[in-house]
Design a protein around this motif. Structure first.
Motif, PDB file in Angstrom:
ATOM      1  N   GLN A  12       0.834  -1.245   0.067  1.00 23.79           N
ATOM      2  CA  GLN A  12       0.200   0.005   0.084  1.00 23.79           C
ATOM      3  C   GLN A  12       0.763   1.295  -0.007  1.00 23.79           C
ATOM      4  O   GLN A  12       0.449   2.305  -0.700  1.00 23.79           O
ATOM      5  N   GLU A  13       1.836   1.292   0.729  1.00 22.33           N
ATOM      6  CA  GLU A  13       2.596   2.507   0.810  1.00 22.33           C
ATOM      7  C   GLU A  13       3.468   2.621  -0.554  1.00 22.33           C
ATOM      8  O   GLU A  13       3.741   3.940  -0.888  1.00 22.33           O
ATOM      9  N   LYS A  14       4.050   1.463  -1.130  1.00 18.37           N
ATOM     10  CA  LYS A  14       4.686   1.787  -2.420  1.00 18.37           C
ATOM     11  C   LYS A  14       3.366   2.170  -3.519  1.00 18.37           C
ATOM     12  O   LYS A  14       4.122   2.962  -4.339  1.00 18.37           O
ATOM     13  N   PHE A  15       2.169   1.856  -3.574  1.00 22.53           N
ATOM     14  CA  PHE A  15       1.433   2.302  -4.114  1.00 22.53           C
ATOM     15  C   PHE A  15       1.161   3.760  -4.170  1.00 22.53           C
ATOM     16  O   PHE A  15       1.137   4.655  -5.041  1.00 22.53           O
ATOM     17  N   ASN A  16       0.944   4.156  -2.840  1.00 21.35           N
ATOM     18  CA  ASN A  16       0.692   5.516  -2.440  1.00 21.35           C
ATOM     19  C   ASN A  16       1.973   6.522  -2.880  1.00 21.35           C
ATOM     20  O   ASN A  16       1.662   7.613  -3.210  1.00 21.35           O
ATOM     21  N   ASN A  17       3.023   6.037  -2.940  1.00 22.98           N
ATOM     22  CA  ASN A  17       4.329   6.682  -3.252  1.00 22.98           C
ATOM     23  C   ASN A  17       4.586   6.446  -5.019  1.00 22.98           C
ATOM     24  O   ASN A  17       5.595   6.973  -5.245  1.00 22.98           O
ATOM     25  N   SER A  18       3.388   5.957  -5.483  1.00 24.92           N
ATOM     26  CA  SER A  18       3.690   5.928  -6.964  1.00 24.92           C
ATOM     27  C   SER A  18       4.702   4.800  -7.373  1.00 24.92           C
ATOM     28  O   SER A  18       5.273   4.930  -8.368  1.00 24.92           O
ATOM     29  N   LEU A  19       5.096   4.039  -6.608  1.00 25.10           N
ATOM     30  CA  LEU A  19       6.137   2.995  -6.997  1.00 25.10           C
ATOM     31  C   LEU A  19       5.547   1.884  -7.545  1.00 25.10           C
ATOM     32  O   LEU A  19       6.116   0.976  -8.244  1.00 25.10           O
ATOM     33  N   LEU A  20       4.166   1.609  -7.361  1.00 20.93           N
ATOM     34  CA  LEU A  20       3.446   0.696  -8.195  1.00 20.93           C
ATOM     35  C   LEU A  20       2.337   1.304  -8.839  1.00 20.93           C
ATOM     36  O   LEU A  20       1.489   2.300  -8.291  1.00 20.93           O
ATOM     37  N   THR A  21       1.691   0.913  -9.942  1.00 21.19           N
ATOM     38  CA  THR A  21       0.604   1.402 -10.862  1.00 21.19           C
ATOM     39  C   THR A  21      -0.673   0.716  -9.967  1.00 21.19           C
ATOM     40  O   THR A  21      -0.449  -0.360  -9.265  1.00 21.19           O
ATOM     41  N   ALA A  22      -1.771   1.199 -10.323  1.00 18.36           N
ATOM     42  CA  ALA A  22      -2.999   0.726  -9.829  1.00 18.36           C
ATOM     43  C   ALA A  22      -3.075  -0.747 -10.220  1.00 18.36           C
ATOM     44  O   ALA A  22      -3.750  -1.708  -9.352  1.00 18.36           O
ATOM     45  N   GLN A  23      -2.855  -1.320 -11.476  1.00 22.56           N
ATOM     46  CA  GLN A  23      -2.887  -2.515 -11.781  1.00 22.56           C
ATOM     47  C   GLN A  23      -1.736  -3.463 -11.240  1.00 22.56           C
ATOM     48  O   GLN A  23      -2.334  -4.583 -10.854  1.00 22.56           O
ATOM     49  N   GLU A  24      -0.681  -2.956 -10.984  1.00 25.15           N
ATOM     50  CA  GLU A  24       0.358  -3.969 -10.216  1.00 25.15           C
ATOM     51  C   GLU A  24       0.056  -3.951  -8.773  1.00 25.15           C
ATOM     52  O   GLU A  24       0.168  -5.062  -8.224  1.00 25.15           O
ATOM     53  N   TYR A  25      -0.431  -3.014  -8.049  1.00 25.33           N
ATOM     54  CA  TYR A  25      -1.099  -2.972  -6.700  1.00 25.33           C
ATOM     55  C   TYR A  25      -2.070  -4.044  -6.670  1.00 25.33           C
ATOM     56  O   TYR A  25      -2.125  -4.890  -5.813  1.00 25.33           O
ATOM     57  N   SER A  26      -3.237  -3.960  -7.457  1.00 21.97           N
ATOM     58  CA  SER A  26      -4.358  -5.033  -7.512  1.00 21.97           C
ATOM     59  C   SER A  26      -3.687  -6.396  -7.910  1.00 21.97           C
ATOM     60  O   SER A  26      -4.347  -7.169  -7.022  1.00 21.97           O
ATOM     61  N   ASP A  27      -2.693  -6.483  -8.679  1.00 19.16           N
ATOM     62  CA  ASP A  27      -2.342  -7.801  -9.059  1.00 19.16           C
ATOM     63  C   ASP A  27      -1.297  -8.436  -8.088  1.00 19.16           C
ATOM     64  O   ASP A  27      -1.604  -9.543  -7.618  1.00 19.16           O
ATOM     65  N   ALA A  28      -0.879  -7.699  -7.091  1.00 20.92           N
ATOM     66  CA  ALA A  28       0.026  -7.828  -6.120  1.00 20.92           C
ATOM     67  C   ALA A  28      -0.898  -8.512  -4.876  1.00 20.92           C
ATOM     68  O   ALA A  28      -0.616  -9.442  -4.165  1.00 20.92           O
ATOM     69  N   ILE A  29      -2.196  -8.111  -4.765  1.00 21.88           N
ATOM     70  CA  ILE A  29      -2.972  -8.217  -3.717  1.00 21.88           C
ATOM     71  C   ILE A  29      -3.583  -9.689  -4.034  1.00 21.88           C
ATOM     72  O   ILE A  29      -3.817 -10.519  -3.278  1.00 21.88           O
ATOM     73  N   THR A  30      -3.939  -9.913  -5.306  1.00 22.92           N
ATOM     74  CA  THR A  30      -4.594 -10.787  -5.880  1.00 22.92           C
ATOM     75  C   THR A  30      -3.422 -11.950  -5.655  1.00 22.92           C
ATOM     76  O   THR A  30      -3.904 -13.156  -5.400  1.00 22.92           O
ATOM     77  N   GLU A  31      -2.331 -11.836  -6.042  1.00 22.73           N
ATOM     78  CA  GLU A  31      -1.308 -12.929  -5.755  1.00 22.73           C
ATOM     79  C   GLU A  31      -1.155 -13.231  -4.310  1.00 22.73           C
ATOM     80  O   GLU A  31      -1.159 -14.480  -3.910  1.00 22.73           O
ATOM     81  N   LEU A  32      -1.318 -12.200  -3.415  1.00 21.02           N
ATOM     82  CA  LEU A  32      -0.817 -12.632  -2.024  1.00 21.02           C
ATOM     83  C   LEU A  32      -2.194 -13.324  -1.364  1.00 21.02           C
ATOM     84  O   LEU A  32      -1.924 -14.455  -0.749  1.00 21.02           O
ATOM     85  N   MET A  33      -3.420 -12.932  -1.774  1.00 19.24           N
ATOM     86  CA  MET A  33      -4.553 -13.696  -1.284  1.00 19.24           C
ATOM     87  C   MET A  33      -4.857 -14.725  -1.730  1.00 19.24           C
ATOM     88  O   MET A  33      -5.539 -15.718  -1.140  1.00 19.24           O
ATOM     89  N   ASN A  34      -4.428 -15.319  -2.760  1.00 19.68           N
ATOM     90  CA  ASN A  34      -4.352 -16.612  -3.468  1.00 19.68           C
ATOM     91  C   ASN A  34      -3.163 -17.588  -2.972  1.00 19.68           C
ATOM     92  O   ASN A  34      -2.895 -18.549  -3.683  1.00 19.68           O
ATOM     93  N   ARG A  35      -2.205 -17.036  -2.198  1.00 17.53           N
ATOM     94  CA  ARG A  35      -1.230 -18.055  -1.843  1.00 17.53           C
ATOM     95  C   ARG A  35      -1.807 -19.287  -1.035  1.00 17.53           C
ATOM     96  O   ARG A  35      -2.239 -19.309  -0.217  1.00 17.53           O
ATOM     97  N   VAL A  36      -1.372 -20.480  -1.669  1.00 18.43           N
ATOM     98  CA  VAL A  36      -1.603 -21.752  -1.009  1.00 18.43           C
ATOM     99  C   VAL A  36      -0.351 -22.607  -0.892  1.00 18.43           C
ATOM    100  O   VAL A  36      -0.735 -23.819  -1.036  1.00 18.43           O
TER     101      VAL A  36
END
Length: 502
Positions: free
Chosen positions: A226-250
């Motif tokens: 979230q901090e990287k996204f707020n500091n423009s180090l991640l695009t909105a799509q990259e941020y959403s993709d990273a959350i999707t990857e994390l929440m689907n870790r199995v």
């Protein structure tokens, strides 16, 4: 005679196959399988018939359009797993079914579905023009950009090939604003917070509650993203993709960590539920309900009605999506193999009209994937601030409605609505989350090859230590029964005689 009987049997089989979608009176039949309370069935609050259901209105619409009678057979299910089992066993056949996102993925992988023809040129009434014209660009993009591989054909296919989005929303918490601090409910950690011991619920659903566990376990990593996204180090799509990857870790380590976290959570919460939580929070039995956004709307609407009637204590409910992130979920319509695809698509085109979408939203409280002028008018009617409101927030919903509204509805090219500040974090935000909330939400996926491990983990969580002792007790009981049986056999007359002979 035998040959004639065989010929008749073959002809009968062919006839039944060719006329599979017609009932005994020759009327064409559309069989639909949907969640309970998930469409306007024309029922009043007491369950009595008040008006036509959407299915009945489709029958009238279809006959006017084509001159052909059609009958809709409508049944409901309570869980994705039960529905999937019905389809796999072949005990019932349906032309349209409404599974959740991760089940749609599974059905694509297992080659269980027919493809949609979005521009059916042979039958114009079967083209899904309403979805093409009024489907939210945000929802369309998710279905078009996500894909799954068909295990039989090895073909990678977009979700949009096999599913038409129906309802969507977020996962979060409905909470009693008089008893729960806003800063406490802004994190998944509230399920583990001892200050609210025995006052919260979790879903009796492995996928939803697993996401809550993952979000809790990886809280620090999520906040770093979230901090990287707020500091423009991640695009909105990259941020959403990273959350999707994390929440689907199995992976094994994640599953083990989540299992331990959920077992710990069980010591603190009131219990698992699927449907009771939305009423338990009204009665005061609980103060925090882990809920789908549509159920949150139901709870808040019902609380407001109770408060207006003044027949008891007032209940002030709000809805929050945790700051770490959450799941953005979807239910969609699919056509199982062998469906009457022409009739199924005709029904979906009817269902995707903005007028019908408004009916559904008014009745069931969930948010349809359809936009357009009529839906925007309903949104304004329900939520636009009045002239008497002193504090107003202007919310931009262009991400959802963009491209579906006439020019007269736009303000500087944007879809803007003024909402009373006092009404924020309530029904409006549950039905139409802000773009900022959407950006920190991921899409749930099927567990894939780890499914059996996750099921075992879930059983361990639900049974806990009691489950382990039950297994130990069962094993000991079997051993005792074996020893007693062996002892009795050993001392029986037959074995005594055998031993004497030896």
């Amino acid at each position: 005679k035998r040959f004639l009987s065989f010929v008749i049997l073959v002809l009968l089989t062919f006839t039944l196959t060719a006329c599979k979608s017609k009932n005994l009176t020759g009327v064409r039949t559309l069989r639909i399988y949907n969640w309970q309370d998930y469409i306007d069935e024309g029922l009043g609050d007491d369950g009595s018939k008040e008006s036509n259901s959407i299915m009945e209105d489709f029958e009238i619409y279809y006959e006017k359009l084509t001159g052909e009678k059609v009958e809709v057979v409508y049944n409901t299910f309570e869980t994705n797993e039960y529905m999937l089992n019905v389809l796999k066993t072949g005990s019932e056949h349906y032309d349209l079914v409404c599974p959740s996102d991760y089940v749609i993925q599974k059905m694509i992988q297992e080659d269980m579905l027919e493809k949609f023809d979005y521009n059916n040129s042979t039958k114009l009434y079967a083209s899904i023009d309403n979805f093409n014209d009024y489907g939210s660009p945000f929802i369309k993009n998710i279905f078009e950009t996500h894909s799954d591989k068909n295990k039989k054909t090895n073909e990678t296919l977009s979700w949009s090939n096999y599913a038409i989005p129906y309802m969507w929303g977020t996962m979060g918490f409905v909470y009693d604003a008089d008893s729960v601090k806003e800063e406490d409910v802004s994190t998944w950690g509230i399920l583990w917070n001892k200050e609210y011991a025995k006052l919260s619920t979790a879903k009796n659903s492995i996928h939803d509650t697993y996401v809550a566990g993952v979000m809790h376990v990886y809280k620090e990593e999520l906040l770093e993203l979230q901090e990287k996204f707020n500091n423009s180090l991640l695009t909105a799509q990259e941020y959403s993709d990273a959350i999707t990857e994390l929440m689907n870790r199995v992976d094994d380590d994640t599953v083990a960590s989540v299992e331990n976290a959920l077992i710990e959570m069980k010591k603190n919460f009131y219990g698992f539920e699927v449907d009771n939580g939305k009423t338990d929070i009204l009665s005061g039995t609980i103060k925090i309900n882990f809920a789908w956004s549509g159920d949150a709307v139901y709870s808040m609407d019902t609380a407001d009605e109770y408060n207006e009637e003044g027949n008891g204590r007032e209940v002030h409910l709000k809805y929050a999506v945790p700051n770490e992130g959450s799941n953005i979920w979807f239910d969609g319509w699919v056509m199982p193999k062998g469906s009457d695809t022409e009739l199924a698509q005709a029904f979906l085109n009817f269902l995707c009209s903005p007028e019908i979408a408004c009916r559904n939203m008014n009745v069931i409280g969930y948010t349809p994937s359809i936009a357009g002028n009529e839906v925007w008018d309903l949104c304004l009617e329900l939520y636009e601030a009045s002239e008497d409101d002193e504090e107003v927030d202007t919310v931009d919903l262009s991400y959802f409605f963009g491209g579906t509204l006439d020019e007269e509805y736009l303000t500087d090219g944007k879809c803007l609505i003024n909402v009373s500040s006092s009404e924020r974090n309530r029904q409006f935000d549950a039905q139409y989350p802000s773009e900022e909330v959407i950006q920190r939400c991921g899409v749930m996926k099927d567990f894939g090859s780890q499914n059996s491990k996750l099921l075992l983990m879930w059983e361990n969580v639900k049974c806990g230590e009691i489950g382990a002792w039950l297994w130990i007790g069962l094993i000991m009981l079997i051993i005792i029964i074996f020893v007693i049986t062996f002892y009795k056999l050993y001392n029986s007359k037959y074995f005594k005689k055998k031993r004497r002979n030896i």
